[in-house]
Each structure stands twice: as C-alpha cells, then as structure tokens.
Design a protein around this motif. Structure first.
Motif, PDB file in Angstrom:
ATOM      1  N   UNK A   1      37.725  51.050  49.553  1.00 29.95           N
ATOM      2  CA  UNK A   1      38.726  51.593  48.650  1.00 29.95           C
ATOM      3  C   UNK A   1      39.905  52.014  49.506  1.00 29.95           C
ATOM      4  N   UNK A   2      41.046  51.354  49.338  1.00 29.56           N
ATOM      5  CA  UNK A   2      42.214  51.637  50.156  1.00 29.56           C
ATOM      6  C   UNK A   2      42.896  52.920  49.691  1.00 29.56           C
ATOM      7  N   UNK A   3      43.822  53.392  50.502  1.00 35.05           N
ATOM      8  CA  UNK A   3      44.504  54.649  50.203  1.00 35.05           C
ATOM      9  C   UNK A   3      45.321  54.579  48.925  1.00 35.05           C
ATOM     10  N   UNK A   4      45.780  53.372  48.554  1.00 34.06           N
ATOM     11  CA  UNK A   4      46.577  53.229  47.331  1.00 34.06           C
ATOM     12  C   UNK A   4      45.732  52.983  46.091  1.00 34.06           C
ATOM     13  N   UNK A   5      44.405  53.082  46.233  1.00 37.14           N
ATOM     14  CA  UNK A   5      43.520  52.885  45.087  1.00 37.14           C
ATOM     15  C   UNK A   5      43.046  51.467  44.903  1.00 37.14           C
ATOM     16  N   UNK A   6      43.557  50.534  45.725  1.00 43.71           N
ATOM     17  CA  UNK A   6      43.110  49.141  45.624  1.00 43.71           C
ATOM     18  C   UNK A   6      41.754  48.977  46.291  1.00 43.71           C
ATOM     19  N   UNK A   7      40.993  47.993  45.818  1.00 41.55           N
ATOM     20  CA  UNK A   7      39.712  47.651  46.426  1.00 41.55           C
ATOM     21  C   UNK A   7      39.855  46.324  47.151  1.00 41.55           C
ATOM     22  N   UNK A   8      39.307  46.268  48.369  1.00 41.89           N
ATOM     23  CA  UNK A   8      39.371  45.076  49.207  1.00 41.89           C
ATOM     24  C   UNK A   8      37.953  44.564  49.433  1.00 41.89           C
ATOM     25  N   UNK A   9      37.801  43.231  49.390  1.00 37.43           N
ATOM     26  CA  UNK A   9      36.482  42.611  49.556  1.00 37.43           C
ATOM     27  C   UNK A   9      36.567  41.469  50.571  1.00 37.43           C
ATOM     28  N   UNK A  10      35.624  41.450  51.480  1.00 37.09           N
ATOM     29  CA  UNK A  10      35.522  40.345  52.429  1.00 37.09           C
ATOM     30  C   UNK A  10      34.837  39.175  51.745  1.00 37.09           C
ATOM     31  N   UNK A  11      35.446  37.983  51.823  1.00 35.55           N
ATOM     32  CA  UNK A  11      34.880  36.804  51.172  1.00 35.55           C
ATOM     33  C   UNK A  11      34.834  35.625  52.132  1.00 35.55           C
ATOM     34  N   UNK A  12      34.267  34.530  51.647  1.00 35.51           N
ATOM     35  CA  UNK A  12      34.168  33.322  52.455  1.00 35.51           C
ATOM     36  C   UNK A  12      35.488  32.589  52.556  1.00 35.51           C
ATOM     37  N   UNK A  13      36.478  32.975  51.744  1.00 33.70           N
ATOM     38  CA  UNK A  13      37.814  32.369  51.809  1.00 33.70           C
ATOM     39  C   UNK A  13      38.857  33.469  51.720  1.00 33.70           C
ATOM     40  N   UNK A  14      38.977  34.227  52.775  1.00 34.25           N
ATOM     41  CA  UNK A  14      39.984  35.263  52.846  1.00 34.25           C
ATOM     42  C   UNK A  14      39.473  36.613  52.401  1.00 34.25           C
ATOM     43  N   UNK A  15      40.391  37.580  52.375  1.00 35.12           N
ATOM     44  CA  UNK A  15      40.066  38.924  51.894  1.00 35.12           C
ATOM     45  C   UNK A  15      40.782  39.118  50.565  1.00 35.12           C
ATOM     46  N   UNK A  16      40.019  39.469  49.531  1.00 32.27           N
ATOM     47  CA  UNK A  16      40.568  39.609  48.181  1.00 32.27           C
ATOM     48  C   UNK A  16      40.719  41.085  47.849  1.00 32.27           C
ATOM     49  N   UNK A  17      41.819  41.405  47.156  1.00 28.02           N
ATOM     50  CA  UNK A  17      42.055  42.797  46.778  1.00 28.02           C
ATOM     51  C   UNK A  17      42.428  42.864  45.301  1.00 28.02           C
ATOM     52  N   UNK A  18      42.039  43.978  44.692  1.00 24.56           N
ATOM     53  CA  UNK A  18      42.343  44.207  43.276  1.00 24.56           C
ATOM     54  C   UNK A  18      42.803  45.641  43.116  1.00 24.56           C
ATOM     55  N   UNK A  19      43.829  45.834  42.328  1.00 20.13           N
ATOM     56  CA  UNK A  19      44.312  47.179  41.995  1.00 20.13           C
ATOM     57  C   UNK A  19      43.829  47.496  40.579  1.00 20.13           C
ATOM     58  N   UNK A  20      42.785  48.323  40.433  1.00 20.47           N
ATOM     59  CA  UNK A  20      42.235  48.576  39.091  1.00 20.47           C
ATOM     60  C   UNK A  20      43.271  49.066  38.095  1.00 20.47           C
ATOM     61  N   UNK A  21      44.315  49.770  38.583  1.00 24.30           N
ATOM     62  CA  UNK A  21      45.357  50.240  37.665  1.00 24.30           C
ATOM     63  C   UNK A  21      45.999  49.089  36.915  1.00 24.30           C
ATOM     64  N   UNK A  22      46.064  47.909  37.552  1.00 24.05           N
ATOM     65  CA  UNK A  22      46.773  46.785  36.965  1.00 24.05           C
ATOM     66  C   UNK A  22      45.942  46.028  35.937  1.00 24.05           C
ATOM     67  N   UNK A  23      44.640  46.305  35.886  1.00 25.06           N
ATOM     68  CA  UNK A  23      43.803  45.562  34.947  1.00 25.06           C
ATOM     69  C   UNK A  23      44.229  45.823  33.505  1.00 25.06           C
ATOM     70  N   UNK A  24      44.757  47.018  33.265  1.00 26.58           N
ATOM     71  CA  UNK A  24      45.214  47.323  31.908  1.00 26.58           C
ATOM     72  C   UNK A  24      46.371  46.426  31.501  1.00 26.58           C
ATOM     73  N   UNK A  25      47.156  45.963  32.498  1.00 29.44           N
ATOM     74  CA  UNK A  25      48.286  45.079  32.193  1.00 29.44           C
ATOM     75  C   UNK A  25      47.789  43.781  31.579  1.00 29.44           C
ATOM     76  N   UNK A  26      46.679  43.277  32.099  1.00 29.44           N
ATOM     77  CA  UNK A  26      46.148  42.012  31.597  1.00 29.44           C
ATOM     78  C   UNK A  26      45.525  42.182  30.215  1.00 29.44           C
ATOM     79  N   UNK A  27      45.076  43.403  29.923  1.00 32.27           N
ATOM     80  CA  UNK A  27      44.499  43.652  28.598  1.00 32.27           C
ATOM     81  C   UNK A  27      45.579  43.900  27.546  1.00 32.27           C
ATOM     82  N   UNK A  28      46.813  44.241  28.007  1.00 29.20           N
ATOM     83  CA  UNK A  28      47.877  44.549  27.051  1.00 29.20           C
ATOM     84  C   UNK A  28      48.255  43.329  26.215  1.00 29.20           C
ATOM     85  N   UNK A  29      48.257  42.161  26.852  1.00 31.86           N
ATOM     86  CA  UNK A  29      48.613  40.945  26.121  1.00 31.86           C
ATOM     87  C   UNK A  29      47.476  40.584  25.167  1.00 31.86           C
ATOM     88  N   UNK A  30      47.812  40.490  23.899  1.00 27.26           N
ATOM     89  CA  UNK A  30      46.812  40.139  22.890  1.00 27.26           C
ATOM     90  C   UNK A  30      46.976  38.667  22.536  1.00 27.26           C
TER      91      UNK A  30
END
Length: 987
Positions: free
Chosen positions: A615-644
């Motif tokens: 869990x990064x200092x800005x609230x993002x989560x970082x994951x080690x993967x087989x193709x790079x390091x992936x990060x997600x900002x949980x705050x932004x998930x609501x943006x994707x749910x806003x579009x109906x």
C-alpha cells in the motif's frame, strides 16, 4: 482572414454579416486558453485491438461512430459492424439496409441522432432507432458525410464534388465549375456561424449561405482532415499540420513537417489527436507531443479514423484492424516505461516516498510519478526481496548472490554463503529496530546481529527449510514456509498447524491488523484469519466462493477492502464480509476479480517472495506480476462505476426462431420457449456489466442475472406480460429500464367461453354420475345382505376348523423364527471372537459413511493388525493364536462405544469404525488400545508370548466414497508397519 473574406463573392447585408462574424472570430482567437489537461501519459493508456479474428468483417476500419442507444459502429469494406462490447453484428448489401454495396467509407451521427452511412458506388443510408432508410446514391464513392441542424445531408465524394441532399428530396451539387479546388473531397467541418469548411485534394474551400469559394492562402495540397483546436482551424495535409492564423495558414509542430496526416480529433480534455498515414498516432497535450506506433501494439501505422466514445475511450481505425486506448482501473509499468525487466518479484514503499521495484534483471525506482531510469541497480541480479532498515537503508535479497545493502547512494554486498547464510536465495528480509536482521532463505532461517550469524533449520524446529515470509508481533516471530507456519517464542520454535483448514500448507504472506487483533495469512488454500487474542483459526477459501486456492499477498486499502494477489488475477473483497465468513455468520463472500482487461499486462501475480504487494503512501496498491508491476488507486474505482451503461434488447427468439423486436409482441399459443437477449452498451469493462430482469406477470421481484445477458421462459401461461431489464457497472447505478410487452394468445380450449362451457358440462356430468351411483349402490346393498347371510353360516363352520390349524401354524412359525435368528447371527458374527464379521462390517460402513456425509460429521476408521502373528502360530500352536485373537477382540470390544462397530476383518486383522469421531479423538482411543494390548499378561496362553498391534487410522473428511476411507486406513496401517510396528499412524 480578410483575404478569405475577399475571396467569397457576396453582396449587401450577407457580406456585412460574414465580415462581422469573421471579425468576432478573429477577436475570439486571440483570447488565451488554458492548456490541455490529459490525465495520463499516452503510454499509460490501456491498449486493446480487434481484427477479423474477433469478428470484424474486414481489417480496414474507415470510420467510427456511436449512436444514441450506445452502440458503436465501424465502417469497413465488407459492411458496417455494430459492436455491443461482446460481439460484432455486420450489416451489408441486403434488403434491410438498402445499400448498393457492402463497402462503407464514412459514418456520421447528425444532430437529429441519425447515423449517416456512405460508401462505394455512391451508396448511402440513414439509421435511426434501429430502422434503416436507404438514400438514392450519388455519382461517386462517398468519402465523407455530414448532417446539419436543418436536416440537410452533406456528401463529399471521390471525383464527384460536393452534394447537399435537402429534406424535400431535392439535391444540389458543387464541382470545380462552382469554385471547388478539386472534385475529390476528403473532409467536411461545419462551424458555429453556419458555414461549411471543405477539404479537397487541392486545398480548402468554404461554403456559406449557398456560396462556395476557395480559401485564400490555404496550402494547395490534399486536406485529409479538419478540426477546431483551441478555437483555431487546423488542417491535416500530406506535408504536416497547418493552423489558420489571421489571414494565413502556418505550419505548426515542426516535428510533423514531413508527416502525412490523415485524421484529427479534439477530445473532451481539449487535447489534439493526430492520425498519420505511416507513423501511427500522435497526441498534443500537457505531456507535449507523444506518439504510439505498431511497436506499441497498434495493428498498423496507417490511421484512417479517430473517435472518442461516450466513455472517453479513443478508438483508432487502421489498415490492420481496430485499436482502442482507454483508462483502466490498473496501470502497469513495464520495460516500455523503463523497467529493467518485466518479471517483477518484489516491490517496496520507501519512507522517502520512492517505490523500489525488484525484477529479474535488477532494481528500478519510482518517484514523483516517474521511473528513475538513469541507474539500474544490480542489473545482473534477479531480485527476490526488499526491506527498509530503521536508518533508511534498503536491503536487497537476490536469487543467487545473497543480500546487498544500499546506503547513501552506494550499493555493497552485505551477506552471502561465505558469511554464514544458509542459502544465497533470499526470499524474505525483516530488519528490526535493534539493527539485527532476520532472513528467510531457500535452505532455512538466519539471524544476523552484531556481525554474528545464527542459522535455524528443521533440526532446530522449523516446519520446513523453505522460508518465504517473515513477520514480528511483539516478541513473537512468525515464519511462513512451504509446509506451514512456525513461531519463534522465547527462543523456541512452535509449529502452528494449518492442515485442518482444507489441508493448508504454504504460508506466502502475513498481514497484521493490530487494532482488530487480527493476522491474515495468504496460503495455498485461500485466506486464513488468526485471532491474536484467542488463537482461533478460520479459513476463507473455495467453500466461501473464492475462485481459486493460492493467495500470494494480502493488503488492505483505505476503504475497508482486502486485496489478494494470485496466479489468476487480483481479488478485492470486503473486510467485513471476510470476517463474517471467518466468524461463521456468512457462508459466501462477494468479490471482484481484476486481470488483463482491467489494465494488467498479465493477471499472473508473483508470490513466494516478500513484499510482493504494498500500500503506497498515496493510497495506491502495487502488485508484482509476471509482466511488470501493476498499480491500482482504489479511489478511482468509483469513477468506473459512475458511468451507467445503457441497456438494449437485441434479440427475441420464440421456439428458437428470431422475431422482429417491437414495443409489443404477440406470441402464438404454441410459444413454448421464449428467449430475450440483451446487452449493456459499456465498453470500458464489458465483461463486468451486471444485469437484472423481471417479467411482470410471472416474476414477483427483480432477478439478479449476474453477467448473464439473456433470459429464458418456458411454457408461459396465456396472458399479458412485460419484460424489463437493467444494466449496471460493478457498484454503479442501474440503467434506465428497457421494456417489451409480450402477449401470449391461448389455444381455443384455453379461452374463457370454452372454460365456462366445460365447467357447466362437468357439473351436469357429475350430477348424472352421482344419481346413477346412488341407484347402483342401493341394488348392491340388497344383494350383499342376502349373500352375507348365506356365507355367514358357511364361514362359521370353516372358522372352527381353521382356528385349530392356526394354532398349529403359530407354533411352527415361532420355531422357524428362532432358527432364523440363530442363522442370521451366525451369518453376521465371527465364530471365534464374537465380533461382527466382514459382511456385517461392510453394511455398517456403507450406512455410517452416508450418514457422516449427510450430517457433515467425521467418521473414523481404524485397521488393527497383530504384529508377527504367524510367529505365534508357528511357535506356540494355532490354538494359542486363537486364544490371543479372542483376548485382543475382547480388549477392542471394551474400547468400543455402543455406536461403534468392531469387526474381525480377516485372519489377525480387525477393524474399528467410530462415527462422529475426529482424527485426534480416534488417535487417543487407538493409542490407549495399543498400550493395553502391549501390557496384557499372556501367561494363561503360553510362556514367553509378547503381543503388540499396529494401527492405521483414516478420517472421512473431504472424501466422496467409502472405498477411499478403506484405502486410506490401509495405507496408514502399512505406514505403521513400515515404521517399525507397535504404533498408531494416521492418513
């Protein structure tokens, strides 16, 4: 601009109006505008592509548009393809469209919501509300179409000039003779003044109020595209990008001076997208001028069209297929952004704000939104683990070279096998405040303190030498290994058994929630919760709905969720729901699974080294993967749910035959099966769109259909129904309802008149039958009375003789019953020991195994074998052996409950079946039995006899068949004998 005004031959008030408008426009253009504000660099956008393999009719995408209902449309040389996020439906030269040819060159959505189509052979059509209307063709291939507020259609052709199709059916044509620089038209653009800019093969023209004239000082070259960027007209030509400034056109973006530009688009941020003929796509934004080409995944470098949809995704049509750039929940850093390698094992949040990323070829650092690519630390090393010390130094564990220390900009070797490490493969590092370091390696555990190294392996009490995770709570060190968890408490290693939790072994990670007094373990059987106050263990795994077994890392976000990494994607679950399952107050858990379609280059996250998620200092989560390091900002998930996503009914099947969809559908009486297919028209996360439906008149409430996009009804009763369906993104609002009325007509025998007639006929028939029945019963009564009197005397005589015969038979039956009981006992009892025989035991085993499965209770089975029994027979006689078996059988009977079944399995082998008995309870019983048999006094049989038994135990948990239970118990008995006999072993 003045030269442009002069070039248009107008007179009177019209000329004055145009001049005034032009002056206002010129004044407007000098007002400064804020710079574009793109949210992400071009290389950070998630990229996807489609071709004929995914259902496109042709790989050349000439034009793209989106209709008000939400469908995306793609023009190709083999028809226009309608896309709903899941599949393409192709419309071509057919009666439905009225097009003369399948080749479609241009699409445009006019202000009235009509989709205009133009293509080869001059063919055109209008589509509105899924209804097609063909338009009489023009004389040449259609390159561009436009519709205006008045309902007029503007058509630019290849060699035929410009057409205007009026609403009354008339049409007007402009060619070179009317002022066009060329009869070949590539682009059309209307402005706010009601004028139309026309890009031709030999320059630019302007049409206003029916008057057409070339634009002075415009480049005399093909004008492939036009756009207003920052309120200034821009032209795409084969020699770069031009901008109108005052009375002239100037070349902008010198980098594109020799670039053939095919398309322009200004997106909702105000950024300019520039499609080229040979160099892919450019974007001009606050990130500067960026470029993507086939090297970045584009199907082809030739861009034929650019489109921004309602969800602000950018679609590119190329000669090699369809390409999309969109925002996604996850962003991934890879070698494309500067990582030394895509295989990432570990990631660390440093206290200075930087993030360290350990890859198969060294370390990268991320700071202030950028990868620091100027220095790759340890480029020849595969990095497995990272940790920060109390002084801010970074410790680096590698695959084959031990541990390095990074301090004050210098990287030095700290530890390896030569300095006492058990292995150079270091998978977990735990620095402590006192300066000491715990290190988990592939060959055991090390403690480094004051230049001294201590080593611990299974000889000292570890459950396994392969150490992958370390965590300290107070004075207790938690150690995750390949076969369970070990705790170091006051200098002693204590194992924590996880096998009872669905045979859990691997412990990949620890995540502590100190305030809740919880410790979460990522294991190979799901998520394990350990209560630090009560030492209670619980599993949240497959039985609770988790879709797979192995969980590598656990992290909590700032919104009450747990994020779990795995080989098959990243899971998000609610902490509240996870605790409910662990507490036993819930049986299942909802989850969201994220993978490649959500921005990850690979859904395979990495584990077995630490930390592999942070869990990064800005609230993002970082994951080690087989193709790079992936990060997600949980705050932004609501943006994707806003579009109906809007929902549409796509298909109605009645008995498997497609029907035309209308507001109201009448179904014939033989409509046994009705299927309705629908689609939520969202394109960012189409696979995550959820549906609910209700058939009013049949369903009492809304039915949650999950991701299923169809509903099926069979054998509906005659009547009037209304089908309703809604769609939503995860955690988003439900869409507006799509409706269709279904009216099912009855068969003639289901009509109300027929039902009334049938009811009356049935009543009359019943009355007639009742009258006939009563009359018949009266006659029968008289006849029976006579017969009864005659038979009574006869029966009385026979009764007297039968009574004597019955008494004799009763005596014989009692004798036969006693004999039967004796034979049944002999058939089910061992003659020597008096225990149940093999046949009786098999019946009890089958019955009790089914009972244990039904009640979810354990069933224990023990096989008991006399050690070296042949020696007893050979040394002291078979009679002595029989007496020994009888004594052992009596001892087994003494240790059996009334619900248990003890049997002689055969020879010197016995079986003991114990219902509702756990493995631990069965072990205690069998251990007492073994000890008492070993201590029996055998002097009554013969001198010198010493008898012991070996016992194998199996438990029915997770078994599906009683034969498996027998097999496991036999295997355990074999193990007891292999280990030296006179012992109890469990499977």
């Amino acid at each position: 601009m003045l030269n442009f005004i002069k070039s248009i031959k107008l007179s009177g008030k019209k000329r004055i109006g145009v001049v005034f408008t032009a002056l206002l426009l010129q004044l407007f253009l000098v007002i400064p505008f804020s710079s574009s504000a793109a949210t992400a660099a071009l290389t950070d956008y998630f990229r996807e592509s489609w071709s004929t393999r995914q259902g496109l009719p042709h790989n050349t995408i000439n034009s793209i548009s989106q209709t008000p209902d939400g469908y995306l449309w793609f023009a190709t040389w083999e028809g226009v393809a309608r896309y709903n996020g899941r599949e393409f439906k192709v419309f071509g030269r057919e009666q439905q469209t009225g097009l003369p040819d399948s080749g479609i060159r241009a699409l445009h959505l006019d202000p009235k919501g009509r989709l205009l189509l133009g293509g080869s052979r001059g063919g055109m059509a209008l589509l509105q509300d899924q209804q097609w209307r063909p338009i009489d063709p023009v004389s040449s291939l259609v390159n561009e179409v436009r519709g205006d507020e008045k309902g007029q259609l503007w058509v630019g052709t290849e060699g035929g000039g410009l057409f205007c199709l009026q609403t009354d059916g008339s049409r007007q044509q402009w060619t070179r003779h009317d002022g066009l620089p060329s009869n070949t038209i590539y682009s059309l653009l209307d402005d706010k003044q009601g004028g139309l800019w026309v890009g031709t093969a030999e320059g630019l023209a302007y049409l206003y109020d029916g008057k057409l004239a070339p634009v002075a000082n415009s480049p005399k070259s093909p004008v492939f595209a036009l756009a207003f960027y920052k309120n200034q007209l821009h032209m795409a030509t084969e020699r770069g990008l031009y901008q109108q400034q005052d009375e002239d056109f100037v070349l902008v973006q010198p980098e594109l001076q020799q670039t053939a530009i095919s398309r322009l688009l200004v997106d909702h941020h105000g950024d300019l997208w520039i499609g080229t003929v040979e160099e892919g796509i450019f974007r001009l934004s606050n990130y500067g001028l960026e470029q993507l080409t086939a090297q970045h995944g584009m199907p082809n470098n030739r861009v034929l069209t650019i489109y921004e949809d309602n969800e602000h995704s950018i679609w590119l049509g190329t000669n090699g297929g369809l390409f999309r750039l969109r925002d996604a929940p996850f962003a991934t850093l890879s070698t494309e952004q500067g990582l030394p390698d895509n295989f990432v094992r570990t990631v660390l949040q440093h206290s200075d704000g930087s993030i360290w990323i350990g890859t198969a070829r060294g370390i990268a650092r991320y700071l202030n939104g950028k990868l620091l690519t100027e220095q790759n630390l340890l480029p020849e090393q595969s990095v497995l683990s990272l940790a920060e010390t109390a002084t801010g130094d970074v410790l680096v564990g590698t695959y084959s070279s031990g541990v390095f220390r990074y301090s004050d900009g210098q990287l030095t070797k700290l530890l390896d096998r030569s300095s006492g490490l058990l292995s150079n493969e270091v998978r977990a590092i735990l620095p402590l405040q006192d300066g000491s370091i715990w290190l988990g390696t592939a060959q055991g555990l090390n403690h480094y303190q004051a230049q001294q190294m201590q080593s611990y392996t299974t000889r000292e009490g570890l459950t396994a030498d392969f150490v992958v995770a370390l965590h300290k709570i107070g004075d207790v060190l938690w150690i995750g290994t390949g076969t369970g968890v070990t705790r170091l408490i006051k200098g002693k290693f204590e194992p924590l058994s996880l096998s009872e939790l669905d045979q859990t072994e691997y412990a990949f990670d620890f995540f502590e929630q100190a305030e809740q007094k919880l410790l979460w373990l990522a294991t190979d059987r799901g998520l394990v919760r350990y209560r630090l106050d009560t030492a209670e263990l619980s599993l949240v795994g497959r039985k609770a709905g988790i879709p797979f077994d192995k969980i590598f890392q656990v992290q909590a976000d700032l919104h009450g969720n747990l994020w779990l990494s795995s080989n098959r994607g990243i899971l998000r679950i609610s902490q509240k729901d996870a605790n409910a399952v662990a507490d036993g107050t819930a049986t299942s858990i909802a989850y969201e699974l994220y993978g490649e379609s959500d921005g990850m280059l690979s859904a395979q996250a990495n584990g077995g080294s630490n930390p592999a998620a942070i869990l990064a200092q800005d609230g993002a989560l970082w994951f080690a993967t087989a193709s790079g390091v992936s990060r997600v900002q949980p705050d932004r998930l609501a943006v994707f749910a806003e579009a109906t996503p809007p929902v549409v009914l796509e298909e109605l099947l009645v008995n498997g035959v497609a029907q035309k969809i209308d507001d109201s559908i009448e179904l014939p009486p033989d409509s046994d099966r009705v299927e309705l297919h629908f689609a939520g028209l969202g394109y960012v996360m189409p696979g995550r769109i959820q549906y609910r439906s209700q058939l009013i008149g049949f369903d009492a409430n809304w039915l949650d259909r999950g991701h299923q996009n169809f509903a099926e009804y069979t054998n509906l009763a005659p009547g009037r129904y209304e089908f309703q369906v809604q769609a939503a993104n995860p955690s988003g609002k439900w869409s507006k309802t799509a409706r269709i009325e279904l009216i099912k007509h009855p068969y003639w025998w289901q009509t109300r008149n027929f039902q009334w007639l049938s009811a009356l006929s049935s009543i009359a028939l019943v009355l007639l039958l009742v009258y006939w029945r009563i009359s018949s019963l009266r006659h029968s009564e008289q006849r029976l009375k006579r017969q009864v009197a005659e038979k009574t005397a006869e029966l009385q005589q026979k009764a007297n003789s039968l009574q004597a015969a019955d008494e004799e038979k009763s005596t014989l039956l009692a004798q036969l019953h006693q004999q039967t009981l004796a034979l049944a006992l002999q058939a089910r009892q061992d003659g020597l020991t008096g225990l149940a025989n093999r046949r009786a035991f098999d019946e009890v085993l089958s019955k009790e195994f089914m009972r244990s499965q039904r009640l979810k209770q354990p069933l224990a089975l023990a096989f008991i074998d006399v050690d070296h029994f042949k020696k007893i027979n050979d040394t002291w006689s078979h009679n002595a052996g029989d007496l020994a078996l009888v004594a052992i059988a009596e001892k087994i009977r003494q240790h059996s409950r009334s619900v248990d079944c003890a049997a002689r399995w055969g020879g010197e082998e016995f079986a003991l079946l114990m219902p509702s008995t756990s493995l631990e309870q069965a072990q205690l019983v069998c251990e007492r039995l073994r000890e008492e048999i070993m201590l029996l006094d055998w002097l009554d049989i013969a001198d010198g006899i010493s008898i012991t038994v070996s016992i194998g135990i199996a438990i029915s948990d997770e078994l599906n068949d009683a034969k498996q239970l027998l097999f496991l118990a036999d295997q355990a008995l074999y193990q007891a004998k292999q280990q030296g006999r006179n012992r109890v072993c469990a499977a």
